[in-house]
Write a protein that holds these residues in place. Structure first.
Motif, PDB file in Angstrom:
ATOM      1  N   ARG A  67       0.907  -1.285  -0.029  1.00  0.00           N
ATOM      2  CA  ARG A  67       0.144   0.016   0.066  1.00  0.00           C
ATOM      3  C   ARG A  67       1.093   1.530   0.126  1.00  0.00           C
ATOM      4  O   ARG A  67       0.814   2.223  -0.715  1.00  0.00           O
ATOM      5  CB  ARG A  67      -0.944  -0.014   1.250  1.00  0.00           C
ATOM      6  CG  ARG A  67      -1.861   1.020   1.252  1.00  0.00           C
ATOM      7  CD  ARG A  67      -2.885   0.944   2.419  1.00  0.00           C
ATOM      8  NE  ARG A  67      -3.415  -0.126   2.528  1.00  0.00           N
ATOM      9  CZ  ARG A  67      -3.982  -0.939   3.643  1.00  0.00           C
ATOM     10  NH1 ARG A  67      -3.409  -0.540   4.730  1.00  0.00           N
ATOM     11  NH2 ARG A  67      -4.487  -2.073   3.473  1.00  0.00           N
ATOM     12  N   TYR A  68       2.072   1.339   0.734  1.00  0.00           N
ATOM     13  CA  TYR A  68       2.745   2.368   0.831  1.00  0.00           C
ATOM     14  C   TYR A  68       3.504   2.696  -0.426  1.00  0.00           C
ATOM     15  O   TYR A  68       3.516   3.821  -0.923  1.00  0.00           O
ATOM     16  CB  TYR A  68       3.838   2.227   2.004  1.00  0.00           C
ATOM     17  CG  TYR A  68       4.886   3.470   1.853  1.00  0.00           C
ATOM     18  CD1 TYR A  68       4.814   4.452   2.430  1.00  0.00           C
ATOM     19  CD2 TYR A  68       6.303   3.040   1.485  1.00  0.00           C
ATOM     20  CE1 TYR A  68       5.718   5.335   2.663  1.00  0.00           C
ATOM     21  CE2 TYR A  68       7.055   4.017   1.315  1.00  0.00           C
ATOM     22  CZ  TYR A  68       6.826   5.103   1.930  1.00  0.00           C
ATOM     23  OH  TYR A  68       8.026   6.071   1.949  1.00  0.00           O
ATOM     24  N   LYS A  69       3.872   1.529  -1.303  1.00  0.00           N
ATOM     25  CA  LYS A  69       4.797   1.721  -2.330  1.00  0.00           C
ATOM     26  C   LYS A  69       3.744   2.165  -3.565  1.00  0.00           C
ATOM     27  O   LYS A  69       4.274   2.883  -4.319  1.00  0.00           O
ATOM     28  CB  LYS A  69       5.341   0.345  -2.829  1.00  0.00           C
ATOM     29  CG  LYS A  69       6.380  -0.262  -2.028  1.00  0.00           C
ATOM     30  CD  LYS A  69       7.445   0.714  -2.217  1.00  0.00           C
ATOM     31  CE  LYS A  69       8.894   0.315  -1.534  1.00  0.00           C
ATOM     32  NZ  LYS A  69      10.016   1.012  -1.832  1.00  0.00           N
ATOM     33  N   ASN A  70       2.533   1.987  -3.475  1.00  0.00           N
ATOM     34  CA  ASN A  70       1.558   2.387  -4.377  1.00  0.00           C
ATOM     35  C   ASN A  70       1.206   3.948  -4.254  1.00  0.00           C
ATOM     36  O   ASN A  70       1.005   4.510  -4.855  1.00  0.00           O
ATOM     37  CB  ASN A  70       0.272   1.476  -4.291  1.00  0.00           C
ATOM     38  CG  ASN A  70       0.526   0.107  -4.952  1.00  0.00           C
ATOM     39  OD1 ASN A  70       1.588   0.075  -5.786  1.00  0.00           O
ATOM     40  ND2 ASN A  70      -0.268  -0.845  -4.404  1.00  0.00           N
ATOM     41  N   LEU A  71       1.155   4.229  -2.770  1.00  0.00           N
ATOM     42  CA  LEU A  71       0.683   5.589  -2.448  1.00  0.00           C
ATOM     43  C   LEU A  71       1.927   6.532  -2.520  1.00  0.00           C
ATOM     44  O   LEU A  71       1.608   7.844  -3.000  1.00  0.00           O
ATOM     45  CB  LEU A  71       0.239   5.664  -1.166  1.00  0.00           C
ATOM     46  CG  LEU A  71      -0.997   5.149  -0.999  1.00  0.00           C
ATOM     47  CD1 LEU A  71      -1.473   4.941   0.596  1.00  0.00           C
ATOM     48  CD2 LEU A  71      -2.129   5.758  -1.627  1.00  0.00           C
ATOM     49  N   ASN A  72       3.006   5.980  -2.251  1.00  0.00           N
ATOM     50  CA  ASN A  72       4.268   6.878  -2.335  1.00  0.00           C
ATOM     51  C   ASN A  72       4.549   7.820  -3.766  1.00  0.00           C
ATOM     52  O   ASN A  72       4.535   8.911  -3.490  1.00  0.00           O
ATOM     53  CB  ASN A  72       5.476   6.255  -2.111  1.00  0.00           C
ATOM     54  CG  ASN A  72       6.512   7.151  -1.480  1.00  0.00           C
ATOM     55  OD1 ASN A  72       6.396   8.313  -0.892  1.00  0.00           O
ATOM     56  ND2 ASN A  72       7.732   6.699  -1.674  1.00  0.00           N
ATOM     57  N   PRO A  73       4.343   7.259  -4.813  1.00  0.00           N
ATOM     58  CA  PRO A  73       4.391   7.970  -5.947  1.00  0.00           C
ATOM     59  C   PRO A  73       3.169   9.108  -6.224  1.00  0.00           C
ATOM     60  O   PRO A  73       3.364  10.135  -6.886  1.00  0.00           O
ATOM     61  CB  PRO A  73       4.430   6.948  -7.107  1.00  0.00           C
ATOM     62  CG  PRO A  73       4.694   5.363  -6.624  1.00  0.00           C
ATOM     63  CD  PRO A  73       4.396   5.577  -5.105  1.00  0.00           C
ATOM     64  N   ALA A  76       3.666  11.793  -3.952  1.00  0.00           N
ATOM     65  CA  ALA A  76       5.182  12.656  -4.625  1.00  0.00           C
ATOM     66  C   ALA A  76       4.374  13.720  -5.841  1.00  0.00           C
ATOM     67  O   ALA A  76       4.943  14.777  -5.820  1.00  0.00           O
ATOM     68  CB  ALA A  76       6.183  11.989  -5.042  1.00  0.00           C
ATOM     69  N   LYS A  77       3.793  13.062  -6.663  1.00  0.00           N
ATOM     70  CA  LYS A  77       2.991  13.485  -7.764  1.00  0.00           C
ATOM     71  C   LYS A  77       2.020  14.788  -7.141  1.00  0.00           C
ATOM     72  O   LYS A  77       2.294  15.994  -7.736  1.00  0.00           O
ATOM     73  CB  LYS A  77       2.158  12.671  -8.468  1.00  0.00           C
ATOM     74  CG  LYS A  77       1.621  13.233  -9.800  1.00  0.00           C
ATOM     75  CD  LYS A  77       0.867  12.327 -10.618  1.00  0.00           C
ATOM     76  CE  LYS A  77       0.235  12.910 -11.790  1.00  0.00           C
ATOM     77  NZ  LYS A  77      -0.512  11.682 -12.601  1.00  0.00           N
ATOM     78  N   HIS A  78       1.163  14.404  -6.477  1.00  0.00           N
ATOM     79  CA  HIS A  78       0.362  15.638  -5.561  1.00  0.00           C
ATOM     80  C   HIS A  78       1.154  16.671  -5.189  1.00  0.00           C
ATOM     81  O   HIS A  78       0.845  17.980  -5.254  1.00  0.00           O
ATOM     82  CB  HIS A  78      -0.599  14.830  -4.520  1.00  0.00           C
ATOM     83  CG  HIS A  78      -1.477  15.888  -3.876  1.00  0.00           C
ATOM     84  ND1 HIS A  78      -2.274  16.514  -4.477  1.00  0.00           N
ATOM     85  CD2 HIS A  78      -1.232  16.225  -2.621  1.00  0.00           C
ATOM     86  CE1 HIS A  78      -2.889  17.337  -3.677  1.00  0.00           C
ATOM     87  NE2 HIS A  78      -2.242  17.238  -2.419  1.00  0.00           N
ATOM     88  N   LYS A  79       2.424  16.454  -4.653  1.00  0.00           N
ATOM     89  CA  LYS A  79       3.119  17.513  -3.919  1.00  0.00           C
ATOM     90  C   LYS A  79       3.700  18.280  -4.870  1.00  0.00           C
ATOM     91  O   LYS A  79       3.789  19.522  -4.732  1.00  0.00           O
ATOM     92  CB  LYS A  79       4.211  16.696  -2.944  1.00  0.00           C
ATOM     93  CG  LYS A  79       4.956  17.689  -2.121  1.00  0.00           C
ATOM     94  CD  LYS A  79       5.882  16.716  -1.169  1.00  0.00           C
ATOM     95  CE  LYS A  79       6.589  17.686  -0.207  1.00  0.00           C
ATOM     96  NZ  LYS A  79       7.644  17.060   0.618  1.00  0.00           N
TER      97      LYS A  79
END
Length: 83
Positions: A67-73, A76-79
């Protein structure tokens, strides 16, 4: 020249525990599983309860890690877009 670094069982236990807790495994369950994993005992020497605990904790870790690996990108994109 090949160098090998060995770490103590205590250090292994701390590393396992930290990684498990980092991804949302409860402190107590992570401590129990980390102790079992750090012992280095083969499966044949573990009790049924120990095997069940390690499997339960590792499955929880894997789920949260994925879940973390999927959310991390996505984060980052949102940021990047929010600046």
């Amino acid at each position: 020249m090949e160098q090998r670094f060995s770490i103590s069982n205590k250090e292994k236990k701390e590393l396992y525990h930290s990684e498990l807790v980092r991804y949302g495994v409860t402190f107590d369950k992570a401590a129990e599983a980390a102790k079992i994993l750090a012992s280095g005992k083969p499966d044949e020497l573990l009790t049924e309860k120990e095997i069940e605990r390690v499997n339960e904790v590792c499955e929880a870790w894997l789920s949260k890690h994925k879940r973390y690996k999927n959310l991390n990108p996505l984060l980052a994109k949102h940021k990047r877009h929010s600046h």
